[in-house]
Structures are given as structure tokens and as C-alpha cells.
Motif scaffolding. Structure first.
Motif, PDB file in Angstrom:
ATOM      1  N   ALA A 129      48.204  51.170  33.526  1.00 26.02           N
ATOM      2  CA  ALA A 129      48.451  51.891  32.275  1.00 26.02           C
ATOM      3  C   ALA A 129      47.246  51.765  31.364  1.00 26.02           C
ATOM      4  N   ALA A 130      46.956  52.826  30.638  1.00 30.76           N
ATOM      5  CA  ALA A 130      45.912  52.773  29.621  1.00 30.76           C
ATOM      6  C   ALA A 130      46.342  51.816  28.519  1.00 30.76           C
ATOM      7  N   PRO A 131      45.399  51.065  27.937  1.00 30.37           N
ATOM      8  CA  PRO A 131      45.769  50.073  26.916  1.00 30.37           C
ATOM      9  C   PRO A 131      46.600  50.639  25.776  1.00 30.37           C
ATOM     10  N   ASP A 132      46.341  51.873  25.370  1.00 26.11           N
ATOM     11  CA  ASP A 132      47.054  52.457  24.232  1.00 26.11           C
ATOM     12  C   ASP A 132      48.532  52.704  24.516  1.00 26.11           C
ATOM     13  N   THR A 133      48.914  52.735  25.793  1.00 26.55           N
ATOM     14  CA  THR A 133      50.308  53.003  26.135  1.00 26.55           C
ATOM     15  C   THR A 133      51.152  51.733  26.243  1.00 26.55           C
ATOM     16  N   LEU A 134      50.527  50.576  26.262  1.00 23.39           N
ATOM     17  CA  LEU A 134      51.267  49.333  26.482  1.00 23.39           C
ATOM     18  C   LEU A 134      52.216  48.965  25.345  1.00 23.39           C
ATOM     19  N   PRO A 135      51.829  49.135  24.070  1.00 22.78           N
ATOM     20  CA  PRO A 135      52.781  48.763  23.009  1.00 22.78           C
ATOM     21  C   PRO A 135      54.136  49.443  23.154  1.00 22.78           C
ATOM     22  N   ALA A 136      54.150  50.716  23.518  1.00 29.02           N
ATOM     23  CA  ALA A 136      55.423  51.427  23.675  1.00 29.02           C
ATOM     24  C   ALA A 136      56.274  50.786  24.756  1.00 29.02           C
ATOM     25  N   ALA A 137      55.640  50.325  25.838  1.00 26.13           N
ATOM     26  CA  ALA A 137      56.387  49.671  26.922  1.00 26.13           C
ATOM     27  C   ALA A 137      56.988  48.349  26.443  1.00 26.13           C
ATOM     28  N   TYR A 138      56.205  47.551  25.709  1.00 29.40           N
ATOM     29  CA  TYR A 138      56.713  46.274  25.193  1.00 29.40           C
ATOM     30  C   TYR A 138      57.867  46.493  24.202  1.00 29.40           C
ATOM     31  N   ARG A 139      57.764  47.519  23.374  1.00 26.53           N
ATOM     32  CA  ARG A 139      58.798  47.763  22.359  1.00 26.53           C
ATOM     33  C   ARG A 139      60.113  48.232  22.985  1.00 26.53           C
ATOM     34  N   ARG A 140      60.032  48.813  24.162  1.00 25.93           N
ATOM     35  CA  ARG A 140      61.214  49.379  24.811  1.00 25.93           C
ATOM     36  C   ARG A 140      61.974  48.342  25.641  1.00 25.93           C
ATOM     37  N   CYS A 190      54.775  42.723  19.830  1.00 29.36           N
ATOM     38  CA  CYS A 190      55.620  43.922  19.772  1.00 29.36           C
ATOM     39  C   CYS A 190      57.098  43.585  19.621  1.00 29.36           C
ATOM     40  N   GLY A 191      57.394  42.305  19.392  1.00 28.02           N
ATOM     41  CA  GLY A 191      58.774  41.902  19.181  1.00 28.02           C
ATOM     42  C   GLY A 191      59.597  41.765  20.432  1.00 28.02           C
ATOM     43  N   CYS A 192      58.949  41.729  21.603  1.00 28.78           N
ATOM     44  CA  CYS A 192      59.671  41.650  22.873  1.00 28.78           C
ATOM     45  C   CYS A 192      59.878  40.194  23.280  1.00 28.78           C
ATOM     46  N   PRO A 193      61.112  39.781  23.573  1.00 27.04           N
ATOM     47  CA  PRO A 193      61.342  38.419  24.067  1.00 27.04           C
ATOM     48  C   PRO A 193      60.603  38.196  25.383  1.00 27.04           C
ATOM     49  N   VAL A 194      60.230  36.941  25.665  1.00 30.21           N
ATOM     50  CA  VAL A 194      59.429  36.655  26.853  1.00 30.21           C
ATOM     51  C   VAL A 194      60.038  35.519  27.670  1.00 30.21           C
ATOM     52  N   VAL A 195      59.757  35.571  28.967  1.00 30.25           N
ATOM     53  CA  VAL A 195      59.982  34.472  29.901  1.00 30.25           C
ATOM     54  C   VAL A 195      58.682  34.283  30.653  1.00 30.25           C
ATOM     55  N   VAL A 196      58.230  33.032  30.830  1.00 26.49           N
ATOM     56  CA  VAL A 196      56.931  32.792  31.456  1.00 26.49           C
ATOM     57  C   VAL A 196      57.047  31.721  32.543  1.00 26.49           C
ATOM     58  N   GLY A 197      56.114  31.786  33.505  1.00 24.23           N
ATOM     59  CA  GLY A 197      55.985  30.725  34.483  1.00 24.23           C
ATOM     60  C   GLY A 197      55.333  29.518  33.837  1.00 24.23           C
ATOM     61  N   ASN A 198      55.711  28.337  34.274  1.00 24.42           N
ATOM     62  CA  ASN A 198      55.283  27.108  33.586  1.00 24.42           C
ATOM     63  C   ASN A 198      53.917  26.614  34.052  1.00 24.42           C
ATOM     64  N   VAL A 199      52.883  27.447  33.891  1.00 27.11           N
ATOM     65  CA  VAL A 199      51.520  27.005  34.176  1.00 27.11           C
ATOM     66  C   VAL A 199      50.893  26.446  32.910  1.00 27.11           C
ATOM     67  N   ARG A 200      49.862  25.608  33.085  1.00 23.39           N
ATOM     68  CA  ARG A 200      49.336  24.817  31.978  1.00 23.39           C
ATOM     69  C   ARG A 200      48.768  25.653  30.842  1.00 23.39           C
ATOM     70  N   ALA A 201      48.033  26.712  31.169  1.00 22.23           N
ATOM     71  CA  ALA A 201      47.363  27.478  30.125  1.00 22.23           C
ATOM     72  C   ALA A 201      48.365  28.142  29.183  1.00 22.23           C
TER      73      ALA A 201
END
Length: 409
Positions: A285-296, A325-336
Motif C-alpha cells: 500500500a502507498a503510505p498515504d493510504t495506511l491511515p484509513a486502514a488503521y482507522r477502520r 490512528c486510535g487503533c488497538p494493538v497486539v504485538v509479539g513480545n520481542v525486545r525492541a
């Protein structure tokens, strides 16, 4: 007032990953930093050419010079996954490595010999930092050198020779930065006796681009992934977790935004699990289209893992983009990512290889909704917004330039 007091210092930026054109889906963090330094520097970026890209152009006030290292159709060492991934995927591309190194060194030497350069910023210790050290010797350049590690140059390049190369570079630079505390610990453990290494991450545009919107209705049944389809991103575990998620929450869908060498294998797993109607691959995806995906999306999942070869995520800025963008997250537990999310990490992290546990965590976060992570979202803005990050890099580079000028007088 003299010309030297009024002109902008010339900053030469070295990179391997850089947008090939405006709107490119390749990672653009080096350009995003470079264009924000234009206010205080005359910025020149030296990066590899790729099919379809201009040899030389101006992007957002940045002069971009792309060096040729092979016939155009063979210039495939860098893009679509990065150097380390491309080498593992196609062994023949090892033949391109010496051509790449010689070509970048030759152009770097030429630029240092022909043009005034007040400072050098090399992104990645290997190869750019190493080449900058060699070029400075060959040209007798006194330009101070800052090197920044982003992760792959430490985690993916394992072995005694790479350790020696990293120590060689870090003992010769004027300053070094890493993008996370996890990288700081790795670098200082591998390269003992080096100078001060500072943690300064890359940034996210949290003021204008990656922002929340009350006008978009969030779809609680939509799970989103954004990123390269490579082993360390852990997408295979997210797909397998979808089987359990479907049992517990029918109708839930997974949208995978990205590309990479694992795409075909991942699609095979989707078919084997009978998830064709629940998992969609949308491509890059083009960078400009990503916010819409996160918001949805109802939740953004970044199931990071440590790859078999040791490579792992160096920072995880996609998580910051989603939170912005206000989207809840789940992440893998890597150090960084633990460094990125700070005290909130344990509440959203899970061992992504535990696919049942990953499924339960995703469902719990969806059920809690965006309100539950508001404090986490607020915590990243002051630390990762590009305005903050660019000011830190600008201050560091200007200090190096002024220190060199003071030493010369």
C-alpha cells in the motif's frame, strides 16, 4: 556576516533502503528524516538505483543520487524485503554484493572529493557505516560521521567477521545512534570499548498523517496486519491463530497489507486451513493510504518473532502508526517493541508462536475496544512524533559540525 556563517551545512546521507519514487511502498523512514533536516541542512542522499527509478532527482528538497551497481533489470539486491532477505531467498544475488559495495564506495568517494560535505549520516553500520569509514580515509575527509543502526545490521548479520566489522566502524565514528534500547544492548555487548551510543528512534507523523478520526466507524470484526511478509514479522502465526479466532468469534476477518518473499507460502497455509474467505492479501500500500486502514480496523496485530537466523524487529514503528490512528494493538513480545511501548508492553504483548494464546489476546483486545489503550496511544506521541525525532537528530548533527569547526580554529 561571512558565507560560512550563513550557509547551511551540507549533510551527506548514505542508505540502502530509500523510496524509488514518490509514493513508493518501500520503507521511507530515511527520506522522512532527511526531508525534515532540509530546514537546517543542505541534504544529499546517496542510495542504490532500482528499475524504474531516476538516477538523480529532488524529493521534498532532498537531492537524491542513486548509484548503479548492475544492469537495471538485475538491480534487485535491496528492494522487496531488504538485502539480508533477498540473499536468503535468491543465493545468486550474493554475486551482486561486491558490485553493490564497490559501486557505492566509488560514488561516495567521488562525492566527497568533488563536493563540500560538512557531515555524513550513514544509516546501518554495515555496509554504509563501513564504506563511509573507508571513503573518509581514501579522500582524507574530515567530515564528522554519524552512524545509525536500525536492527538488521545487528540482528541479521551474525558471526565473528560481522562483529569485527561493527567494532571497526563504531570505534571510528564521531557519534552513533540506535533506534531502540534492545539494539543498544546488542551493539554494546558485541562491540565493547566503543564510544557513546545514543538511542534515537525513527519517527512517525503523528500530527498530520497518522491521527485518529471520529468520522470513521471502526469494524470490530476486522484484524489488520501491515508490513513485509518475512519470517520475523510472524504472519504465519497470525494466520494459524485465525482458526481459533474463527471458532470463538465467527465472522472475524484478517486483512494482510504488504508484500515479501513469504507471500506464496502464506497463501498456501490459508488454503490448507480453509480460511480463504477470512484472510485477504491486499498487497503493498502507498503510505498515504495506511491511515484509513488503521482507522477502520478493530485491532492491529504485529506478531513479531525472532527469526531462525536471529533477525528480529529493530523498532516496530507500524505499532506506533496504528496507535496514532486510535487503533488497538497486539504485538509479539520481542525486545525492541518492549522499549517502544514501555510500561504498557505487557498488556498488549504475547508470545506470537503460541497461536492459541495469540488468538485469545486478540479477542480480548477487540472486546476491550480503543478506549482501553488511550493511555498507551498518548504515551507514544511525545516520543515518536517526527518533529521531536528530527529535532534530536538535527541537534546531534549540528553539534558534530560545530565541534569539527571549533577544532579547526
Amino acid at each position: 556576516m561571512t558565507e560560512g556563517a550563513t550557509r547551511k551545512p551540507v549533510l551527506l546521507v548514505l542508505a540502502s533502503t530509500y523510496p524509488r519514487w514518490r509514493g513508493d511502498h518501500e520503507p521511507g523512514f530515511v527520506h522522512e528524516l532527511s526531508r525534515r533536516l532540509v530546514e537546517r541542512f543542505q541534504v544529499i542522499v546517496l542510495c542504490p538505483h532500482a528499475p524504474g527509478a531516476d538516477r538523480r532527482e529532488w524529493l521534498d528538497g532532498v537531492e537524491v543520487i542513486r548509484f548503479r551497481y548492475a544492469p537495471s533489470r538485475l538491480e534487485t539486491l535491496v528492494n522487496d524485503g531488504g538485502i539480508a532477505v533477498n540473499l536468503r531467498r535468491s543465493k545468486w544475488k550474493a554475486l551482486l554484493v561486491p558490485l553493490f559495495l564497490v559501486a557505492q564506495l566509488a560514488v561516495l568517494v567521488s562525492v566527497l572529493a568533488r563536493r563540500r560535505v560538512d557531515a555524513i549520516h550513514a544509516h546501518w553500520i554495515i555496509p554504509q557505516g563501513l564504506l563511509a569509514c573507508v571513503a573518509k580515509v581514501l579522500t582524507r575527509s574530515r567530515a564528522p560521521l554519524l552512524v545509525t543502526s536500525h536492527g538488521a545490521d545487528v540482528f541479521a548479520l551474525q558471526g565473528r567477521l560481522f562483529d569485527i566489522a561493527r567494532r571497526f566502524v563504531l570505534r571510528r565514528v564521531n557519534a552513533a545512534t540506535v533506534v531502540s534500547g534492545a539494539l543498544l544492548r546488542a551493539v554494546t555487548s558485541q562491540a565493547t570499548g566503543v564510544g557513546v551510543v545514543e538511542v534515537i528512534p525513527m519517527g512517525v507523523d503523528l500530527q498530520e498523517r497518522f491521527t485518529a478520526s471520529s468520522l470513521v466507524e471502526r469494524d470490530a470484526s476486522l484484524i489488520l496486519f501491515v508490513g513485509r511478509l518475512v519470517e520475523k514479522k510472524g504472519v504465519i502465526h497470525l494466520i494459524r491463530a485465525m482458526s481459533a479466532i474463527h471458532r470463538m468469534r465467527p465472522g472475524t476477518r484478517l486483512e494482510i497489507v504488504g508484500f515479501g518473499p513469504e507471500e506464496l507460502a502464506l497463501k498456501v497455509v490459508v488454503r490448507e486451513l480453509g480460511l480463504q474467505g477470512a484472510v485477504t492479501f491486499t498487497g503493498p500500500a502507498a503510505p498515504d493510504t495506511l491511515p484509513a486502514a488503521y482507522r477502520r480496523a478493530g485491532v492491529f496485530v504485529a506478531p513479531f518473532v525472532e527469526a531462525a537466523a536471529g533477525d528480529q524487529e529493530g523498532l516496530g514503528l507500524v505499532v506506533v502508526e496504528a496507535l496514532g490512528c486510535g487503533c488497538p494493538v497486539v504485538v509479539g513480545n520481542v525486545r525492541a517493541v518492549a522499549d517502544t511501548l514501555g510500561p504498557y508492553f505487557d498488556a498488549v504483548a504475547v508470545d506470537a508462536t503460541d497461536e492459541e494464546g495469540l488468538a485469545h489476546r486478540i479477542i480480548a483486545v477487540i472486546a476491550a475496544g480503543p478506549v482501553a489503550q488511550q493511555a498507551l496511544a498518548a504515551s507514544v506521541i511525545d516520543r515518536f512524533d517526527w518533529r521531536v525525532i528530527a529535532n534530536r537528530y538535527s541537534a546531534l548533527l549540528l553539534r558534530l559540525v560545530h565541534d569539527r569547526r571549533d577544532a579547526e580554529h
